[in-house]
Design an enzyme around this catalytic site. Structure first.
Site, PDB file in Angstrom:
ATOM      1  CE  LYS A  47      -3.453   2.879   0.821  1.00 49.57           C
ATOM      2  NZ  LYS A  47      -4.408   3.241  -0.251  1.00 49.57           N
ATOM      3  CG  LEU A  79      -2.408   8.204   0.631  1.00 48.33           C
ATOM      4  CD1 LEU A  79      -1.623   9.524   0.606  1.00 48.33           C
ATOM      5  CD2 LEU A  79      -1.475   7.040   0.327  1.00 48.33           C
ATOM      6  CB  CYS A 135      -2.412   9.764  -3.984  1.00 52.73           C
ATOM      7  SG  CYS A 135      -3.817   9.648  -2.842  1.00 52.73           S
ATOM      8  N   GLY A 254      -5.063  -1.293 -14.840  1.00 53.69           N
ATOM      9  CA  GLY A 254      -6.317  -0.635 -15.191  1.00 53.69           C
ATOM     10  C   GLY A 254      -7.248  -1.537 -15.963  1.00 53.69           C
TER      11      GLY A 254
HETATM   12  C1  DHB Z   1      -5.167   6.244  -2.511  1.00 50.20           C
HETATM   13  C2  DHB Z   1      -5.657   6.165  -3.795  1.00 50.20           C
HETATM   14  C3  DHB Z   1      -4.783   6.172  -4.848  1.00 50.20           C
HETATM   15  O1  DHB Z   1      -5.217   6.089  -6.131  1.00 50.20           O
HETATM   16  C4  DHB Z   1      -3.427   6.260  -4.622  1.00 50.20           C
HETATM   17  O2  DHB Z   1      -2.593   6.261  -5.651  1.00 50.20           O
HETATM   18  C5  DHB Z   1      -2.940   6.326  -3.345  1.00 50.20           C
HETATM   19  C6  DHB Z   1      -3.818   6.315  -2.278  1.00 50.20           C
HETATM   20  C7  DHB Z   1      -6.083   6.257  -1.386  1.00 50.20           C
HETATM   21  O3  DHB Z   1      -7.150   6.858  -1.510  1.00 50.20           O
HETATM   22  O4  DHB Z   1      -5.737   5.681  -0.321  1.00 50.20           O
END
Ligand code: DHB
Length: 316
Positions: A47, A79, A135, A254
């Site tokens: 993550k 995040l 993000c 994707g």
């Molecule tokens: C999150 C979503 C994303 O697309 C990313 O690249 C990083 C974090 C999120 O919302 O946690």
């Protein structure tokens, strides 16, 4: 003919197959990462992490989308993650013989990113560092990849701090001028070894007609779109960067939920192919199904290995 060989290489590392999770799915906690290690995925990514632990946005923050024949997802997670040290601790005990591990970094500031990158460099692990430039879900924070000056500065600083091969995760672009501008920045950095295309299509809005309302709580319902809706956008970005960055590896992400979709990403120029929404919906069994479907499609076309068609998309 014997069964097609799905094995491949990423920067000289051997992989059993080209599949991996998309960052964010099944990779926030060690138990999930250990399950990914035991799955049929050829590689795995953590993550996206920040300097310190975050709870993320209020729920509901992920919504499965079902439409007329379309499957997808809308998310604004914000995040949620355990902080960079947690993922570096996992990376220190990961079994790299079993499969490569990518470490996704999404610091909230340039300084945070440089602190995390320095910690990863000093840990001296065989982990693959990926800088997330895309993000879309932190309220008040723009994506670096949609601000080319900010992206240039961030990539330049990370490259000089890290001094080893690394990659970037990009959002989708929708104009040839933007493909050109992004590629020009990336191509100036020899240590930038790979490009992952694409993150979700940012700031989409899904509406529930019956309730006359949005479907997720954060950001007034605006969130990152994934799944079937984004496959052609992902293929365009994979192929656009494959054409413009001949020295770099492309990781496709994707809209992958069948072996045919994996095949299309590979044909467009991807070396590895990530699975996000379909992994979230189907669970870890998705990897063996996609491998089986890819092998069957290759066999029907007379291909015995991925190199027989990878990047070989024909134009009219
Ligand atoms: C999150 C979503 C994303 O697309 C990313 O690249 C990083 C974090 C999120 O919302 O946690």
């Amino acid at each position: 003919m014997s069964a097609p060989d799905l094995s491949t290489e990423f920067l000289s590392l051997p992989l059993a197959n080209p599949l991996m999770n998309a960052s964010g799915v099944w990779c926030t906690r060690v138990a999930e990462l250990e399950a990914l290690l035991d799955s049929a995925a050829g590689a795995m990514v953590t993550k996206s992490c920040t300097l310190t632990r975050r709870d993320g946005n209020p729920e509901p923050r992920y919504r499965t989308l079902t439409g007329p024949g379309l499957a997808g997802s809308l998310n604004s997670m914000g995040l949620p993650n355990e902080g960079h040290g947690y993922y570096l601790d996992y990376a220190a005990q990961h079994d790299y013989e079993q499969k490569p591990l990518f470490f996704s970094v999404s610091g909230l500031t340039l300084d945070d990113n440089l602190t995390i990158v320095a910690a990863a460099r000093d840990a001296v692990l065989p982990v693959q560092l990926e800088l997330n430039l895309s993000c879309p879900n932190v309220p008040g924070k723009a994506q670096p990849a949609y601000d080319f000056a900010a992206m240039d500065e961030l990539v330049t600083e990370v490259a000089s701090a890290y001094r080893r091969p690394f990659g970037v995760k990009l959002p989708p672009y929708f104009d040839f001028a933007h493909f050109d501008a992004a590629a020009e920045i990336l191509n100036r950095h020899d240590h930038l070894a790979w490009v992952t295309c694409i993150n979700s299509v940012g700031n989409a809005l899904v509406i529930d007609t019956a309730n006359e309302s949005t479907v997720i709580r954060p950001k007034d319902g605006f969130g990152g779109l994934g799944g079937d809706y984004v496959l052609p956008i992902a293929l365009a970005n994979v192929n656009a960067f494959h054409r413009r960055c001949p020295g770099k590896v492309i990781i496709g992400c994707g809209g992958v939920r069948s072996g045919e979709h994996v095949f299309q990403h590979l044909l467009a120029g991807a070396t590895l192919v990530q699975v996000g929404t379909a992994l979230y919906e189907e669970g870890l069994g998705v990897f063996s199904r996609l491998n089986r479907e890819l092998a069957r499609l290759m066999e029907s076309k007379g291909y015995s290995r991925i190199a027989d068609f990878q990047g070989a998309l024909r134009t009219l």
